[in-house]
Every structure is written in structure tokens, then in C-alpha cells.
Design a protein around this motif. Structure first.
Motif, PDB file in Angstrom:
ATOM      1  N   LEU A  89      15.156  -1.130  -1.281  1.00  0.00           N
ATOM      2  CA  LEU A  89      15.022  -1.867  -2.477  1.00  0.00           C
ATOM      3  C   LEU A  89      13.889  -2.765  -2.174  1.00  0.00           C
ATOM      4  CD1 LEU A  89      18.791  -2.997  -2.791  1.00  0.00           C
ATOM      5  CD2 LEU A  89      17.622  -1.171  -4.162  1.00  0.00           C
ATOM      6  N   PHE A  90      13.414  -3.192  -1.094  1.00  0.00           N
ATOM      7  CA  PHE A  90      12.362  -4.106  -0.981  1.00  0.00           C
ATOM      8  C   PHE A  90      11.023  -3.616  -0.689  1.00  0.00           C
ATOM      9  CE2 PHE A  90      16.399  -6.382   0.292  1.00  0.00           C
ATOM     10  CZ  PHE A  90      16.555  -6.926  -0.940  1.00  0.00           C
ATOM     11  N   GLY A  91      10.608  -2.349  -0.989  1.00  0.00           N
ATOM     12  CA  GLY A  91       9.211  -2.084  -1.043  1.00  0.00           C
ATOM     13  C   GLY A  91       8.679  -2.108   0.346  1.00  0.00           C
ATOM     14  N   THR A  92       7.519  -3.032   0.427  1.00  0.00           N
ATOM     15  CA  THR A  92       6.736  -3.008   1.657  1.00  0.00           C
ATOM     16  C   THR A  92       7.334  -4.110   2.712  1.00  0.00           C
ATOM     17  OG1 THR A  92       5.347  -4.649   0.726  1.00  0.00           O
ATOM     18  CG2 THR A  92       4.788  -2.332   0.567  1.00  0.00           C
ATOM     19  N   LYS A  93       8.241  -5.002   2.259  1.00  0.00           N
ATOM     20  CA  LYS A  93       8.731  -5.995   3.356  1.00  0.00           C
ATOM     21  C   LYS A  93      10.155  -5.614   3.992  1.00  0.00           C
ATOM     22  CE  LYS A  93       6.227 -10.036   1.799  1.00  0.00           C
ATOM     23  NZ  LYS A  93       6.128 -11.327   1.092  1.00  0.00           N
ATOM     24  N   THR A  94      10.076  -4.672   4.878  1.00  0.00           N
ATOM     25  CA  THR A  94      11.421  -4.252   5.708  1.00  0.00           C
ATOM     26  C   THR A  94      11.153  -4.536   7.108  1.00  0.00           C
ATOM     27  OG1 THR A  94      10.431  -2.136   5.847  1.00  0.00           O
ATOM     28  CG2 THR A  94      11.336  -2.535   3.782  1.00  0.00           C
ATOM     29  N   PRO A  95      12.172  -4.374   7.700  1.00  0.00           N
ATOM     30  CA  PRO A  95      11.983  -4.301   9.123  1.00  0.00           C
ATOM     31  C   PRO A  95      11.157  -3.304   9.741  1.00  0.00           C
ATOM     32  CG  PRO A  95      14.287  -4.531   8.629  1.00  0.00           C
ATOM     33  CD  PRO A  95      13.783  -4.339   7.294  1.00  0.00           C
ATOM     34  N   ASP A  96      11.044  -2.071   9.230  1.00  0.00           N
ATOM     35  CA  ASP A  96      10.086  -1.102   9.938  1.00  0.00           C
ATOM     36  C   ASP A  96       8.686  -1.456   9.628  1.00  0.00           C
ATOM     37  OD1 ASP A  96      12.324   0.476  10.379  1.00  0.00           O
ATOM     38  OD2 ASP A  96      11.986   1.897   8.707  1.00  0.00           O
ATOM     39  N   THR A  97       8.510  -1.900   8.556  1.00  0.00           N
ATOM     40  CA  THR A  97       7.098  -2.438   8.213  1.00  0.00           C
ATOM     41  C   THR A  97       6.688  -3.610   9.188  1.00  0.00           C
ATOM     42  OG1 THR A  97       7.545  -3.538   6.360  1.00  0.00           O
ATOM     43  CG2 THR A  97       6.737  -1.446   5.977  1.00  0.00           C
ATOM     44  N   ALA A  98       7.743  -4.528   9.531  1.00  0.00           N
ATOM     45  CA  ALA A  98       7.596  -5.756  10.092  1.00  0.00           C
ATOM     46  C   ALA A  98       7.074  -5.322  11.795  1.00  0.00           C
ATOM     47  CB  ALA A  98       8.671  -6.494  10.441  1.00  0.00           C
ATOM     48  N   PHE A  99       7.813  -4.224  12.172  1.00  0.00           N
ATOM     49  CA  PHE A  99       7.633  -3.833  13.609  1.00  0.00           C
ATOM     50  C   PHE A  99       5.974  -3.322  13.652  1.00  0.00           C
ATOM     51  CE2 PHE A  99       7.514  -0.486  17.115  1.00  0.00           C
ATOM     52  CZ  PHE A  99       7.880  -1.346  18.021  1.00  0.00           C
ATOM     53  N   ILE A 100       5.808  -2.787  12.473  1.00  0.00           N
ATOM     54  CA  ILE A 100       4.512  -2.048  12.579  1.00  0.00           C
ATOM     55  C   ILE A 100       3.554  -3.064  12.530  1.00  0.00           C
ATOM     56  CG2 ILE A 100       2.770  -0.661  11.166  1.00  0.00           C
ATOM     57  CD1 ILE A 100       4.995   1.039  10.114  1.00  0.00           C
ATOM     58  N   ALA A 101       3.709  -4.229  11.636  1.00  0.00           N
ATOM     59  CA  ALA A 101       2.875  -5.231  11.463  1.00  0.00           C
ATOM     60  C   ALA A 101       2.641  -6.087  12.851  1.00  0.00           C
ATOM     61  CB  ALA A 101       3.222  -6.403  10.472  1.00  0.00           C
ATOM     62  N   LEU A 102       3.804  -6.326  13.788  1.00  0.00           N
ATOM     63  CA  LEU A 102       3.848  -6.828  15.052  1.00  0.00           C
ATOM     64  C   LEU A 102       2.823  -6.297  15.782  1.00  0.00           C
ATOM     65  CD1 LEU A 102       7.629  -8.125  15.217  1.00  0.00           C
ATOM     66  CD2 LEU A 102       5.563  -9.528  15.033  1.00  0.00           C
ATOM     67  N   SER A 103       2.816  -4.742  15.724  1.00  0.00           N
ATOM     68  CA  SER A 103       1.956  -4.144  16.891  1.00  0.00           C
ATOM     69  C   SER A 103       0.614  -4.159  16.308  1.00  0.00           C
ATOM     70  CB  SER A 103       2.625  -2.625  16.645  1.00  0.00           C
ATOM     71  OG  SER A 103       3.934  -2.484  17.099  1.00  0.00           O
ATOM     72  N   HIS A 104       0.428  -4.039  15.040  1.00  0.00           N
ATOM     73  CA  HIS A 104      -1.090  -4.539  14.724  1.00  0.00           C
ATOM     74  C   HIS A 104      -1.602  -5.776  15.015  1.00  0.00           C
ATOM     75  CE1 HIS A 104      -0.519  -0.763  12.313  1.00  0.00           C
ATOM     76  NE2 HIS A 104      -1.764  -0.826  11.570  1.00  0.00           N
ATOM     77  N   TYR A 105      -0.668  -6.658  14.836  1.00  0.00           N
ATOM     78  CA  TYR A 105      -0.966  -8.125  15.298  1.00  0.00           C
ATOM     79  C   TYR A 105      -1.547  -8.386  16.636  1.00  0.00           C
ATOM     80  CZ  TYR A 105      -0.936 -13.283  14.994  1.00  0.00           C
ATOM     81  OH  TYR A 105      -1.209 -14.537  15.040  1.00  0.00           O
ATOM     82  N   ALA A 106      -0.590  -7.843  17.626  1.00  0.00           N
ATOM     83  CA  ALA A 106      -0.632  -8.094  18.894  1.00  0.00           C
ATOM     84  C   ALA A 106      -1.781  -7.436  19.388  1.00  0.00           C
ATOM     85  CB  ALA A 106       0.726  -7.475  19.662  1.00  0.00           C
ATOM     86  N   SER A 107      -2.117  -6.054  18.841  1.00  0.00           N
ATOM     87  CA  SER A 107      -3.430  -5.212  19.337  1.00  0.00           C
ATOM     88  C   SER A 107      -4.649  -5.373  18.515  1.00  0.00           C
ATOM     89  CB  SER A 107      -2.819  -3.687  19.451  1.00  0.00           C
ATOM     90  OG  SER A 107      -2.604  -3.354  17.816  1.00  0.00           O
ATOM     91  N   ASN A 108      -4.557  -6.361  17.840  1.00  0.00           N
ATOM     92  CA  ASN A 108      -5.754  -6.735  17.029  1.00  0.00           C
ATOM     93  C   ASN A 108      -6.772  -7.340  17.737  1.00  0.00           C
ATOM     94  OD1 ASN A 108      -7.688  -8.066  15.584  1.00  0.00           O
ATOM     95  ND2 ASN A 108      -6.374  -7.851  13.788  1.00  0.00           N
ATOM     96  N   PRO A 109      -8.014  -6.699  17.987  1.00  0.00           N
ATOM     97  CA  PRO A 109      -9.093  -7.088  18.927  1.00  0.00           C
ATOM     98  C   PRO A 109      -9.453  -8.797  18.695  1.00  0.00           C
ATOM     99  CG  PRO A 109      -9.655  -5.267  18.112  1.00  0.00           C
ATOM    100  CD  PRO A 109      -8.512  -5.480  17.316  1.00  0.00           C
ATOM    101  N   SER A 110      -9.566  -9.086  17.429  1.00  0.00           N
ATOM    102  CA  SER A 110      -9.974 -10.516  17.148  1.00  0.00           C
ATOM    103  C   SER A 110      -8.864 -11.580  17.749  1.00  0.00           C
ATOM    104  CB  SER A 110     -10.090 -10.658  15.660  1.00  0.00           C
ATOM    105  OG  SER A 110     -11.097  -9.803  15.249  1.00  0.00           O
ATOM    106  N   TYR A 111      -7.789 -11.024  17.814  1.00  0.00           N
ATOM    107  CA  TYR A 111      -6.578 -12.174  18.367  1.00  0.00           C
ATOM    108  C   TYR A 111      -6.457 -11.937  19.862  1.00  0.00           C
ATOM    109  CZ  TYR A 111      -5.596 -11.957  13.180  1.00  0.00           C
ATOM    110  OH  TYR A 111      -5.695 -12.019  11.800  1.00  0.00           O
ATOM    111  N   GLN A 112      -6.978 -11.027  20.574  1.00  0.00           N
ATOM    112  CA  GLN A 112      -6.548 -10.593  21.861  1.00  0.00           C
ATOM    113  C   GLN A 112      -6.835 -11.978  22.939  1.00  0.00           C
ATOM    114  OE1 GLN A 112      -5.159  -7.776  23.401  1.00  0.00           O
ATOM    115  NE2 GLN A 112      -4.728  -7.849  21.153  1.00  0.00           N
ATOM    116  N   LYS A 113      -7.514 -13.018  22.473  1.00  0.00           N
ATOM    117  CA  LYS A 113      -7.717 -14.145  23.244  1.00  0.00           C
ATOM    118  C   LYS A 113      -7.287 -15.211  22.792  1.00  0.00           C
ATOM    119  CE  LYS A 113     -11.961 -14.544  25.337  1.00  0.00           C
ATOM    120  NZ  LYS A 113     -13.210 -14.857  25.534  1.00  0.00           N
ATOM    121  N   ASP A 114      -6.322 -15.252  21.886  1.00  0.00           N
ATOM    122  CA  ASP A 114      -5.783 -16.319  21.317  1.00  0.00           C
ATOM    123  C   ASP A 114      -5.054 -17.330  22.402  1.00  0.00           C
ATOM    124  OD1 ASP A 114      -6.250 -15.802  18.488  1.00  0.00           O
ATOM    125  OD2 ASP A 114      -4.258 -14.969  18.200  1.00  0.00           O
ATOM    126  N   LEU A 115      -4.254 -16.660  23.282  1.00  0.00           N
ATOM    127  CA  LEU A 115      -3.463 -17.794  24.244  1.00  0.00           C
ATOM    128  C   LEU A 115      -4.613 -17.987  25.590  1.00  0.00           C
ATOM    129  CD1 LEU A 115      -0.168 -16.092  23.937  1.00  0.00           C
ATOM    130  CD2 LEU A 115      -1.035 -17.939  22.742  1.00  0.00           C
TER     131      LEU A 115
END
Length: 320
Positions: A89-115
Motif C-alpha cells: 500500500l505504501f509505494g517506495t517506503k517499505t522495509p524492503d526498500t529500507a534495507f536496500i537504502a541502508l546498504s547503499h548508505y553504508a557503502s557510499n564512498p562519500s560516507y566511508q570516513k564518517d566515523l
């Protein structure tokens, strides 16, 4: 009128101020009467679940184990409101897309040195800050970090969205980044405060590459902070004025309610019709029907400080 949320109990934060700016009659229904739709809002629940996942990554790193832990935090919260049968019912905002987004976020080269580059000082902080001699503004912040090279502090605020058009522009004068900046300036010397970082993840309505990541830096100098402070004070003064009209000059048998007048240019918001629009069309004086919420609505008093925070601050009035 015991169905009214008293002014002294109506804890004001920037979200409530923005609701008032949007439409003072909307503010009346939502925060004075406390009416809210019975059905949970997917965007709000998804956003809250996403904040939990982002906090987990900040505290535990971006490796595969952390991604799984972040997703578990997300899923436990989200599923407490929405079962799997509702995902379609909710289009793009679902747990499946959230898992994909978390993987994208954690592997983003620009974010790798965050911590590696930054130290996490706080996550999930809340409190109040005085803005006049008698008025305080409540706040909640996602995180405060310290750059290990410059020694400067910044806030990273997690946001989700469905489109990028004019997304950056909406934040430059928005009250929320000003509120986050104000807290930073209350905590640290002016010269040690760097920015507020709006850390966005977009769940786009497209088949190819539906996840888009983006960060916007908002910096405010003393003149801009004075503008923010003046706006906050004026809006709080307006709300107090409308409360005075409501409590001292408004009655149920009046032909219309003069307090908290509607603003007809904001009946459509984020491409959705205001949930109170039918009431504005039908009821010149809603006080006659305000004893209990209508069908499909419930009374839910929103206290921005009700949710437990990791750290709580209370600041005295600060001038710029």
C-alpha cells in the motif's frame, strides 16, 4: 472548556510552530483540541524507524553486521504499526526498500570516513531552551558530532523524502535547522560550531536506482540566528494571543470562531488534502462540536518531549 489543551501544557517545538505557520486552524484542531487521524501515518512511522536505524549505524559503524543490526531496529519498530500485508500500500517506503537504502548508505564512498573523521558525542538528545523570559522552545536532535581535525561541532539530522525537487531550498530559512543551530550555540562557543547537516535518504518512485542519498549543510551566522530567534518569539506570541482570544472572547454559541483563523492557501500540503478541511467547510464555529473527536479521529496529545532521550538539556535564554 475542558476539551481544550491548556496553553501551559502545550509544549511548543519548531514542528508545532511550523504547523501554526501552515494554518492556525490546523494548529487548533491538532494541538489545541488534540485531534489526530486514527490510522497511523506511514511517512511518520517510516521516518521514526529510519532514525533508529541511522542511530545504530552511527554508534556501531557501517559494516555488514551493523547494517543487519540497523535493519532489525527499523523492522521491529515499523512492524509494531504496519504488518507485512500492508507493504504493497505504501509505494517506495517499505522495509524492503529500507534495507536496500541502508546498504547503499553504508557503502557510499562519500560516507566511508564518517566515523573515522568524526567523533559521535551525542545521539537522540532533547530538552528545552528559553527564548524569552517566560517562554521555552522544546527540541529533539538526532546527533551531535565533533570533527577530529577542526575540533568543530555539527549536528547530523536524518531525513527521508520521496522527491528531491527544491529540497535544499526548503531548509535554508526553515525553523528546524535554526533550532538545531541554537542548541549547538547554547552548548558550545560560537567559534566551535560548524553547521547543521541535513542527512537525507530519498525513496524515489522510479524502477531504476530508486534510492538517492544527499547531504545539505546549513550554516547560520549571528545575524541569521537573530532573525530565527525573532521569528520564534513572534510565532509564540501569536499562539499566546490566539489562546487568549479563544479562552476569554470565544463561546460555543458564537456564529463563528474568531480564534485560530483558517488559512485557505494551505489546505493542500505535500500533495495531500488537509485532514481537517471538511470541518473548515462545514463548521463556522467548531467549538460546538469539539467535545469529542469525530468518526475516524482520536484524541492524541503530542508532547515532543514524551519520548525518552539519551541526554536531556535545559538552557537559559541566549542572545546573539
Amino acid at each position: 472548556m475542558n476539551f481544550i489543551q491548556p496553553l501551559k501544557d502545550n509544549i511548543i517545538d519548531t514542528s508545532k510552530l511550523k504547523d501554526y505557520q501552515r494554518c492556525s486552524r490546523y494548529f487548533f484542531y491538532r494541538h489545541v483540541l488534540g485531534w489526530d487521524t486514527e490510522s497511523p501515518n506511514n511517512h511518520l512511522i517510516f521516518g521514526s524507524a529510519w532514525h533508529l536505524a541511522m542511530e545504530h549505524l552511527l554508534l556501531h559503524g557501517y559494516d555488514n553486521l551493523s547494517i543487519l543490526g540497523a535493519y532489525e531496529k527499523f523492522l521491529n519498530y515499523y512492524r509494531s504499526y504496519f504488518p507485512e500485508s500492508t507493504d504493497a500500500l505504501f509505494g517506495t517506503k517499505t522495509p524492503d526498500t529500507a534495507f536496500i537504502a541502508l546498504s547503499h548508505y553504508a557503502s557510499n564512498p562519500s560516507y566511508q570516513k564518517d566515523l573515522e573523521d568524526n567523533e559521535v558525542l551525542y545521539t537522540e538528545i532533547a530538552g528545552k531552551v528559553a527564548v524569552t523570559e517566560e517562554d521555552s522552545l522544546a527540541f529533539r536532535m538526532d546527533s551531535i558530532l565533533k570533527n577530529k581535525v577542526t575540533g568543530k561541532m555539527f549536528s547530523r539530522e536524518h531525513k527521508t523524502g520521496s522527491y528531491t525537487y527544491l529540497w535544499d531550498e526548503q531548509w535554508m530559512l526553515d525553523l528546524q535547522p535554526g533550532s538545531y543551530s541554537h542548541v549547538l550555540y547554547c552548548l558550545y562557543p560560537f567559534e566551535l560550531v560548524d553547521r547543521v547537516e541535513m542527512n537525507a535518504t530519498f525513496f524515489m518512485k522510479r524502477k531504476k536506482d530508486p534510492i538517492e542519498l544527499h547531504r545539505l549543510d546549513v550554516r547560520k551566522n549571528k545575524d541569521q540566528m537573530n532573525v530565527w530567534l525573532g521569528r520564534v518569539r513572534y510565532l509564540i506570541w501569536e499562539i499566546k494571543r490566539e489562546y487568549d482570544i479563544l479562552m476569554n472572547f470565544s463561546k460555543e454559541d458564537d456564529a463563528l470562531l474568531s480564534a485560530f483563523p483558517l488559512r485557505d492557501t494551505n489546505c493542500i500540503y505535500y500533495n495531500k488534502v488537509c485532514p481537517f478541511m471538511d470541518f473548515c467547510l462545514a463548521w463556522p464555529n467548531p467549538l460546538r462540536r469539539a467535545y469529542e473527536p469525530p468518526l475516524g479521529f482520536t484524541k492524541r496529545i503530542w508532547n515532543p518531549l514524551e519520548e525518552e532521550a539519551k541526554k536531556t538539556f535545559n538552557f537559559e535564554r541566549k542572545e546573539y
